[in-house]
Design a protein around this motif. Structure first.
Motif, PDB file in Angstrom:
ATOM      1  N   ASP A  31      -8.957   7.858   5.546  1.00 22.25           N
ATOM      2  CA  ASP A  31      -7.932   8.238   6.532  1.00 22.25           C
ATOM      3  C   ASP A  31      -6.851   7.165   6.535  1.00 22.25           C
ATOM      4  O   ASP A  31      -6.836   6.278   7.397  1.00 22.25           O
ATOM      5  N   ASN A  32      -5.947   7.259   5.575  1.00 23.69           N
ATOM      6  CA  ASN A  32      -4.921   6.232   5.417  1.00 23.69           C
ATOM      7  C   ASN A  32      -4.014   6.153   6.638  1.00 23.69           C
ATOM      8  O   ASN A  32      -3.586   5.068   7.036  1.00 23.69           O
ATOM      9  N   GLU A  33      -3.723   7.309   7.252  1.00 23.00           N
ATOM     10  CA  GLU A  33      -2.845   7.317   8.422  1.00 23.00           C
ATOM     11  C   GLU A  33      -3.478   6.564   9.592  1.00 23.00           C
ATOM     12  O   GLU A  33      -2.794   5.854  10.334  1.00 23.00           O
ATOM     13  N   LEU A  34      -4.788   6.689   9.756  1.00 15.48           N
ATOM     14  CA  LEU A  34      -5.484   5.969  10.821  1.00 15.48           C
ATOM     15  C   LEU A  34      -5.373   4.466  10.592  1.00 15.48           C
ATOM     16  O   LEU A  34      -5.074   3.706  11.530  1.00 15.48           O
ATOM     17  N   LEU A  35      -5.604   4.037   9.360  1.00 16.71           N
ATOM     18  CA  LEU A  35      -5.516   2.611   9.050  1.00 16.71           C
ATOM     19  C   LEU A  35      -4.117   2.088   9.329  1.00 16.71           C
ATOM     20  O   LEU A  35      -3.941   1.016   9.918  1.00 16.71           O
ATOM     21  N   ILE A  36      -3.115   2.864   8.918  1.00 17.38           N
ATOM     22  CA  ILE A  36      -1.732   2.439   9.131  1.00 17.38           C
ATOM     23  C   ILE A  36      -1.420   2.348  10.622  1.00 17.38           C
ATOM     24  O   ILE A  36      -0.835   1.368  11.097  1.00 17.38           O
ATOM     25  N   ASP A  37      -1.829   3.366  11.394  1.00 21.90           N
ATOM     26  CA  ASP A  37      -1.523   3.390  12.829  1.00 21.90           C
ATOM     27  C   ASP A  37      -2.172   2.218  13.561  1.00 21.90           C
ATOM     28  O   ASP A  37      -1.525   1.524  14.356  1.00 21.90           O
ATOM     29  N   VAL A  38      -3.449   1.996  13.295  1.00 29.60           N
ATOM     30  CA  VAL A  38      -4.173   0.940  14.004  1.00 29.60           C
ATOM     31  C   VAL A  38      -3.621  -0.432  13.635  1.00 29.60           C
ATOM     32  O   VAL A  38      -3.327  -1.261  14.505  1.00 29.60           O
ATOM     33  N   THR A  39      -3.492  -0.672  12.325  1.00 28.68           N
ATOM     34  CA  THR A  39      -3.043  -2.004  11.897  1.00 28.68           C
ATOM     35  C   THR A  39      -1.579  -2.244  12.244  1.00 28.68           C
ATOM     36  O   THR A  39      -1.192  -3.378  12.522  1.00 28.68           O
ATOM     37  N   GLN A  40      -0.775  -1.176  12.272  1.00 31.75           N
ATOM     38  CA  GLN A  40       0.623  -1.357  12.656  1.00 31.75           C
ATOM     39  C   GLN A  40       0.722  -1.743  14.130  1.00 31.75           C
ATOM     40  O   GLN A  40       1.562  -2.571  14.505  1.00 31.75           O
ATOM     41  N   ASP A  41      -0.129  -1.155  14.961  1.00 33.38           N
ATOM     42  CA  ASP A  41      -0.136  -1.525  16.381  1.00 33.38           C
ATOM     43  C   ASP A  41      -0.514  -3.002  16.560  1.00 33.38           C
ATOM     44  O   ASP A  41       0.110  -3.723  17.346  1.00 33.38           O
ATOM     45  N   GLY A 474       0.980   6.533  -3.030  1.00 34.57           N
ATOM     46  CA  GLY A 474       1.927   5.631  -3.689  1.00 34.57           C
ATOM     47  C   GLY A 474       2.145   4.362  -2.902  1.00 34.57           C
ATOM     48  O   GLY A 474       1.206   3.798  -2.338  1.00 34.57           O
ATOM     49  N   GLU A 475       3.394   3.924  -2.839  1.00 30.89           N
ATOM     50  CA  GLU A 475       3.693   2.668  -2.152  1.00 30.89           C
ATOM     51  C   GLU A 475       3.303   2.731  -0.686  1.00 30.89           C
ATOM     52  O   GLU A 475       2.852   1.740  -0.101  1.00 30.89           O
ATOM     53  N   GLN A 476       3.456   3.902  -0.068  1.00 28.30           N
ATOM     54  CA  GLN A 476       3.096   4.017   1.341  1.00 28.30           C
ATOM     55  C   GLN A 476       1.598   3.854   1.551  1.00 28.30           C
ATOM     56  O   GLN A 476       1.137   3.519   2.635  1.00 28.30           O
ATOM     57  N   GLY A 477       0.829   4.091   0.488  1.00 26.08           N
ATOM     58  CA  GLY A 477      -0.617   3.968   0.597  1.00 26.08           C
ATOM     59  C   GLY A 477      -1.095   2.565   0.857  1.00 26.08           C
ATOM     60  O   GLY A 477      -2.220   2.376   1.317  1.00 26.08           O
ATOM     61  N   VAL A 478      -0.291   1.569   0.549  1.00 28.87           N
ATOM     62  CA  VAL A 478      -0.709   0.184   0.787  1.00 28.87           C
ATOM     63  C   VAL A 478      -0.212  -0.327   2.138  1.00 28.87           C
ATOM     64  O   VAL A 478      -0.471  -1.471   2.491  1.00 28.87           O
ATOM     65  N   ASP A 479       0.486   0.503   2.895  1.00 28.22           N
ATOM     66  CA  ASP A 479       1.030   0.037   4.161  1.00 28.22           C
ATOM     67  C   ASP A 479      -0.054  -0.447   5.117  1.00 28.22           C
ATOM     68  O   ASP A 479       0.111  -1.449   5.809  1.00 28.22           O
ATOM     69  N   GLY A 480      -1.175   0.295   5.165  1.00 24.98           N
ATOM     70  CA  GLY A 480      -2.247  -0.111   6.052  1.00 24.98           C
ATOM     71  C   GLY A 480      -2.766  -1.502   5.726  1.00 24.98           C
ATOM     72  O   GLY A 480      -2.955  -2.336   6.606  1.00 24.98           O
ATOM     73  N   ILE A 481      -2.996  -1.764   4.427  1.00 23.21           N
ATOM     74  CA  ILE A 481      -3.462  -3.082   4.008  1.00 23.21           C
ATOM     75  C   ILE A 481      -2.383  -4.131   4.248  1.00 23.21           C
ATOM     76  O   ILE A 481      -2.661  -5.269   4.634  1.00 23.21           O
ATOM     77  N   LYS A 482      -1.114  -3.777   4.047  1.00 15.97           N
ATOM     78  CA  LYS A 482      -0.025  -4.736   4.276  1.00 15.97           C
ATOM     79  C   LYS A 482       0.034  -5.148   5.740  1.00 15.97           C
ATOM     80  O   LYS A 482       0.162  -6.331   6.059  1.00 15.97           O
TER      81      LYS A 482
END
Length: 533
Positions: A31-41, A474-482
């Motif tokens: 769930d890449n979107e979940l990772l991005i949302d949580v880590t972005q917060d 793609g590039e957006q896929g690494v946003d959560g890790i970034k």
């Protein structure tokens, strides 16, 4: 001399760190979107609410290294008065430079100034000039100088300086925790304290390298597609990841004195060549005029920018650029400090700072002058519209549009692709070797960590990057890790504060005893017995 401790894995560091990295990758896959949302917060909360701390830490690091560089403390020689450097000045600088910047300087030298000048994401909404104006051009380059020169490299340098000084001159073990021993005393030897410090440091750099590789692979893939018409997908990304992984693991396994040194030198000479070529074909007079004016603008606003927490510059500029940059540099600082300490035996503290602080900062200013200045000139005179390209295709898309406008695009595009590959490989080989060192008992600055650990960490980081790019969009896929890597800098910042306090106590407040500290070369060299917590 006592026998070195056995080279066994520190399970207390290796297991939790490896599991956290693996879990982050799995969540990103499922769930890449979940990772991005949580880590972005988490990312936004730390950079917004603690911007004051990041700014104070950054300025303090600059003040400490500036004091040491200019004072008698700078005469202290790492390893004692008779110690001799093991690497030449050029080799040491090449390793320090290329080991610390990864793909950032290549990626953002064109994109960042154009984003500022074009107000692509609202960076200059709070400024008193219009996007695309002459003043916006001066501001864009000046702000890039601020983000890529003396302040960030001071963060690396102060940690490396303290690790090296405590190991070579105070005979402490080769570790990050030893760098804060002037503050916490013998508590730095406690297994729990050591494990916590090592876990936080390794976690921050492992996730940082994974995100850098993922973003770098996505960027290289887009360049290959645009230049050579090769479609980008899981297979292309797999080939690129495999090439980079083989290079940096082979270099890391070869050791510091062979693989890492030679690969760093090759990468550095490629940088020098690209600079020279663009100086020949670029608008040299405009670069010199713009950079001179921008330096004056930067110096005039230096203290305002260094203490602004977004109240003046705004969130788009301060939070999402400067504070993000500071968090990444701080996250990398502990392990980068270990690497810089390894290559600096025999140098005085002043020489250490010249190589690891002053010269890299000057290189950053020159690089942004040449690449960023050229991009700004062609944006202003209508030769190309990089701001629109970035607005449509993303924050790093301007690089390829810029290169295609150059007279020698057929040469510079593949050279840039090679530079991106080598840039990450040289950063990854030094950092994967350092991660392996942290996860191994009984290590000193002279020791090479076990080969299997270098391979394991190198492959793990590469797998995470590939999964996030190929299956996360793609590039957006690494946003959560970034975001997670940047948020990791928030935990490292508290360790960083202790390092700063320790450096003040050991080198400034106690400078007389520091200057008087001398050890025989054989007692202060890498053969010093390691003390394990």
């Amino acid at each position: 001399m006592s026998k070195p401790a056995p080279r066994s894995i520190k399970l207390s560091v290796f297991i939790p760190t490896f599991l956290i990295v693996a879990v982050a990758a799995i969540i990103g896959l499922v769930d890449n979107e979940l990772l991005i949302d949580v880590t972005q917060d988490i990312f936004y909360l730390t950079l917004s609410d603690f911007a004051w701390l990041y700014q104070l830490v950054a300025v303090s690091a600059l003040a400490v290294v500036g004091y040491v560089f200019c004072s008698k403390v700078g005469n202290i020689r790492l390893g004692g008065p008779d110690a001799k450097p093991k690497f030449s000045l050029m080799s040491t600088f090449a390793m320090a430079l290329t080991g610390g910047i990864a793909t950032g300087v290549v990626t953002y030298a064109v994109n960042e100034p154009i984003i500022y000048m074009g107000n692509v994401y609202g960076e200059i909404d709070n400024q008193g000039f219009a996007p695309g104006s002459g003043e916006s051009a001066v501001f864009a380059l000046a702000r890039s100088f601020h983000n890529w020169s003396f302040i960030p490299y001071a963060m690396y340098a102060v940690v490396g300086m303290m690790i090296a000084y405590m190991h070579y001159n105070r005979r402490q073990r080769f570790s990050i925790s030893a760098a804060i021993s002037p503050i916490i005393g013998d508590h730095h030897r406690r297994p729990t304290v050591t494990a916590i410090i090592d876990i936080v440091s390794v976690l921050a750099i492992a996730l940082g390298l994974a995100s850098s590789l993922g973003a770098g692979v996505a960027l290289i893939g887009s360049g290959v597609q645009e230049e050579y018409g090769i479609s980008v997908g899981p297979t292309t990304w797999l080939v690129l990841v495999a090439i980079i992984t083989v290079i940096f693991i082979a270099s890391s396994v070869s050791g510091l004195k062979r693989g890492i040194r030679y690969l760093s030198s090759l990468n550095a000479y490629l940088y020098y060549g690209m600079l020279a070529l663009l100086l020949i074909i670029g608008p040299v007079v405009y670069m010199l005029n713009l950079s001179t004016t921008s330096i004056g603008y930067w110096l005039n606003n230096f203290f305002t920018w260094s203490f602004d927490t977004k109240e003046l510059g705004g969130e788009a500029l301060v939070t999402w650029w400067t504070m993000y940059d500071w968090s990444i540099w701080i996250a990398y600082a502990p392990l980068m400090g270990l690497f810089l300490a390894r290559i600096s035996y025999g140098r005085t503290l002043r020489e250490f700072l010249m190589i690891n602080w002053v010269l890299p900062a000057i290189f950053g200013i020159v690089w942004f002058t040449v690449w960023g200045g050229s991009a700004i000139k062609w944006q202003l005179d209508g030769t190309l519209d990089l701001a629109s390209i970035i607005d449509q295709d993303g924050a790093v898309a301007g690089l390829w549009g810029f290169l295609h406008q150059l007279p020698l695009a057929w040469l510079l595009v593949p050279a840039t692709i090679l530079a991106l590959i080598l840039s990450f490989a040289t950063a990854a080989d030094s950092m994967s070797a350092t991660i392996a060192t942290i996860c191994t008992r009984g290590m000193t600055a002279e020791d090479e960590s076990p080969t299997f650990q270098k391979i394991l960490w190198g492959v793990s980081i590469s797998v995470i990057a590939y999964v996030m790019v190929a299956f996360g969009g793609g590039e957006q896929g690494v946003d959560g890790i970034k975001y997670l890597a940047a948020a990791g800098g928030f935990f490292v910042v508290f360790l960083f504060v202790l390092v700063l306090a320790a450096s003040v106590k050991a080198l400034i407040y106690g400078r007389e005893s520091a200057i008087a500290t001398t050890l025989p070369e054989d007692a202060a060299s890498g053969s010093t017995p390691a003390i394990e917590g």
